[in-house]
Design a protein around this motif. Sequence first.
Motif, PDB file in Angstrom:
ATOM      1  N   GLU A  27      33.556  94.747  64.708  1.00 16.29           N
ATOM      2  CA  GLU A  27      32.888  94.001  63.629  1.00 16.29           C
ATOM      3  C   GLU A  27      33.618  94.197  62.299  1.00 16.29           C
ATOM      4  OE1 GLU A  27      28.294  93.831  65.312  1.00 16.29           O
ATOM      5  OE2 GLU A  27      28.748  95.113  63.609  1.00 16.29           O
ATOM      6  N   SER A  28      34.099  95.400  62.087  1.00 17.12           N
ATOM      7  CA  SER A  28      34.824  95.693  60.849  1.00 17.12           C
ATOM      8  C   SER A  28      36.071  94.825  60.729  1.00 17.12           C
ATOM      9  CB  SER A  28      35.214  97.175  60.830  1.00 17.12           C
ATOM     10  OG  SER A  28      36.074  97.437  59.749  1.00 17.12           O
ATOM     11  N   LEU A  29      36.794  94.708  61.838  1.00 22.59           N
ATOM     12  CA  LEU A  29      38.037  93.918  61.805  1.00 22.59           C
ATOM     13  C   LEU A  29      37.746  92.431  61.566  1.00 22.59           C
ATOM     14  CD1 LEU A  29      41.098  94.100  62.078  1.00 22.59           C
ATOM     15  CD2 LEU A  29      40.846  93.778  64.537  1.00 22.59           C
ATOM     16  N   TYR A  30      36.690  91.938  62.213  1.00 21.55           N
ATOM     17  CA  TYR A  30      36.327  90.525  62.030  1.00 21.55           C
ATOM     18  C   TYR A  30      35.907  90.278  60.580  1.00 21.55           C
ATOM     19  CZ  TYR A  30      36.488  89.368  67.014  1.00 21.55           C
ATOM     20  OH  TYR A  30      36.915  89.135  68.291  1.00 21.55           O
ATOM     21  N   ALA A  31      35.137  91.205  60.024  1.00 27.21           N
ATOM     22  CA  ALA A  31      34.673  91.042  58.640  1.00 27.21           C
ATOM     23  C   ALA A  31      35.859  91.124  57.668  1.00 27.21           C
ATOM     24  CB  ALA A  31      33.635  92.116  58.310  1.00 27.21           C
ATOM     25  N   GLU A  32      36.744  92.076  57.939  1.00 24.88           N
ATOM     26  CA  GLU A  32      37.920  92.229  57.068  1.00 24.88           C
ATOM     27  C   GLU A  32      38.764  90.957  57.043  1.00 24.88           C
ATOM     28  OE1 GLU A  32      40.590  95.279  58.434  1.00 24.88           O
ATOM     29  OE2 GLU A  32      42.231  94.443  57.242  1.00 24.88           O
ATOM     30  N   ARG A  33      38.915  90.326  58.215  1.00 26.91           N
ATOM     31  CA  ARG A  33      39.756  89.130  58.308  1.00 26.91           C
ATOM     32  C   ARG A  33      38.956  87.839  58.085  1.00 26.91           C
ATOM     33  NH1 ARG A  33      44.591  89.822  61.398  1.00 26.91           N
ATOM     34  NH2 ARG A  33      45.274  91.968  61.226  1.00 26.91           N
ATOM     35  N   ASN A  34      37.680  87.992  57.734  1.00 24.20           N
ATOM     36  CA  ASN A  34      36.816  86.830  57.470  1.00 24.20           C
ATOM     37  C   ASN A  34      36.744  85.877  58.674  1.00 24.20           C
ATOM     38  OD1 ASN A  34      35.128  85.068  56.157  1.00 24.20           O
ATOM     39  ND2 ASN A  34      36.725  84.120  54.904  1.00 24.20           N
ATOM     40  N   ILE A  35      36.426  86.473  59.817  1.00 24.20           N
ATOM     41  CA  ILE A  35      36.257  85.694  61.048  1.00 24.20           C
ATOM     42  C   ILE A  35      34.805  85.835  61.509  1.00 24.20           C
ATOM     43  CG2 ILE A  35      36.934  85.486  63.476  1.00 24.20           C
ATOM     44  CD1 ILE A  35      39.720  86.539  62.644  1.00 24.20           C
ATOM     45  N   GLU A  36      34.074  84.745  61.513  1.00 26.10           N
ATOM     46  CA  GLU A  36      32.679  84.773  61.969  1.00 26.10           C
ATOM     47  C   GLU A  36      32.626  84.944  63.480  1.00 26.10           C
ATOM     48  OE1 GLU A  36      30.118  81.557  60.548  1.00 26.10           O
ATOM     49  OE2 GLU A  36      31.733  81.060  59.162  1.00 26.10           O
ATOM     50  N   GLN A  53      26.782  88.309  58.443  1.00 25.56           N
ATOM     51  CA  GLN A  53      27.223  89.163  59.550  1.00 25.56           C
ATOM     52  C   GLN A  53      28.044  90.347  59.045  1.00 25.56           C
ATOM     53  OE1 GLN A  53      29.429  86.236  61.892  1.00 25.56           O
ATOM     54  NE2 GLN A  53      27.912  86.409  63.526  1.00 25.56           N
ATOM     55  N   TYR A  54      28.766  90.119  57.942  1.00 25.98           N
ATOM     56  CA  TYR A  54      29.700  91.142  57.473  1.00 25.98           C
ATOM     57  C   TYR A  54      29.005  92.281  56.726  1.00 25.98           C
ATOM     58  CZ  TYR A  54      32.977  87.169  58.060  1.00 25.98           C
ATOM     59  OH  TYR A  54      33.689  86.108  58.542  1.00 25.98           O
ATOM     60  N   MET A  87      31.500  97.962  58.377  1.00 25.57           N
ATOM     61  CA  MET A  87      32.361  98.642  57.404  1.00 25.57           C
ATOM     62  C   MET A  87      33.641  97.823  57.234  1.00 25.57           C
ATOM     63  SD  MET A  87      33.636 101.795  59.768  1.00 25.57           S
ATOM     64  CE  MET A  87      34.634 101.514  61.233  1.00 25.57           C
TER      65      MET A  87
END
Lengths: 489, 59
Positions: free
Chosen positions: A242-251, B19-20, B24
């Motif tokens: 989840e962290s990687l997806y959020a960092e790269r702005n991928i839903e 979602q984000y 972290m």
Amino acid sequence: MARLVVLGGGVAGHTTATFAAKWLGSDHEVVVVTPNAKWNWIPSNIWVGVGQMTKKDVTFDLAPVYAKAGIDYRQAKAVSLNPEGSESSDKPFVTIEYTSADKAGETENIEYDYIVNATGPKLNFGATPGLGEGSQLGEHTVSVCTADHAVHASEKLQEAIEKMKGGTRQKFLIGTGHGMCTCQGAAFEYIFNIEHELRKAGVRDMADIKWISNESFLGDFGMGGLHMKVGGYVVSSKLFAESLYAERNIEWLIGAHVSKVEQGKVAYELLDGSTGEETFDFAMLIPPFAGVGLKAYNKSGEDITDTVFAPNGFMKVDADYTPKPYAEWKASDWPRTYQNPTYKNMFAAGIAFAPPHLISKPMKSPNGTPINPTPPRTGMPSGIIGKAVAHSVCDMITKGENAHLHEASMAEMGAACVASAGKGIFTGTAAAMTVYPVVPDFEKYPGTGRDTDYTFGEIGLAGHWIKHILHHLFIYKAKLNPGWTLIPE
Amino acid sequence: MSNEVKIVKEEENFQKNEQYQLTMIPGAFARRLRTCVIFQFIRFIIINIKMIIVVSKSH
């Protein structure tokens, strides 16, 4: 002189055939039946799919390699097995149909003493309407499952990039194309490589990127996820994914069974039973895998396919196939020798063997639709299983049919996996991971099911270097260049 | 008390999608380490050793 026939020339089949040919020498015969003229290092198809490698970089011709190894190579697909022979002969045989240009469509019966089924999967595009008809890649989506598919995907990606450069926003949808898919790792690599390439092309702000998969949580990867020690904590792969997806702005959209694909749109059902649609301009959806559809007949010609193969088309081996609830699953359910329980001269390796059950927790929507990843059996486990099977067959040939069989249970072996998140000698990154064992053993490791001293993962440039080195190392090994046996599977 | 807006680029994604917000996201230092050649060379050696151990336990 005994004859071993290996069906399939992928990681498992190639490993089995080449080691068997080396260990048996010229005293015995090894035949490989594979419909492909080229060997393909499939993990690098991701880089072909984003235009960072060519088809030539990830493939090579099989014929000269097998000629060097003394292997009888038939470019053909296996159609059926007759493990008891025919009414006129007790000798078992396999019926093959040639795919090479000079003999296309011709059939032949090849007798064998031992046979290893390492056919890999049928890419079952046909399971989802619109994903592909007749198990061929459909017109609405792309795939990176084969080198040719990846070349096509790269062309479509370049078209999308040109549109974005021209000011047209693009929506990318990457993931799995059915509720029963495996190989989430390949889609994971592809989505992050696309994101990386879009940034390099200066069009990232023109792209919406979305993940869709049958995992019940991000980071499941068909293995029920994994736990690793980080900063004094033992942490689930869910948090890191989840962290990687959020960092790269991928839903992300998870727990999704893609039920239909149309031009620019997919329909899906979620684990909560709700349904919806997702639009796209560019979509790469992994198809579900099935057995290749081999039939089996007994001596009198009666169909015994159900005896030899599981309903999904994969070959039955020494696993415990008794249906049981998730709470009763055990590591010991998983096969150790990959020998067919009915015909002792028959083995399966790699994706071709039927797993006893899922690794991830089984899930269904309220409508009864199963939505869960099926077990991965690719890469390192495929190679190790292929080598163990080669060992067993060679021992049966040289020491007698009661020779001790070699074991390679996925519940006792680990796996190293490097998932690329972008290519570049100084800018690339990849998630380098190991799991031990592949199939969690909650009796031995009651907490996480795995040994957290040997289960780890981290993302960085080092992982990319390792993936790049592995690319060259495994192609070198597969070509049987000097010292190839020293390179582990 | 200053009314100056403090922009931390690495933290902007938290607001881009619901979602984000509950996960972290690495800060600037963690991101820089990922492509720092010296640090990654050391990690390269360590990861290789770890992988060799797992591979050797699996054969």
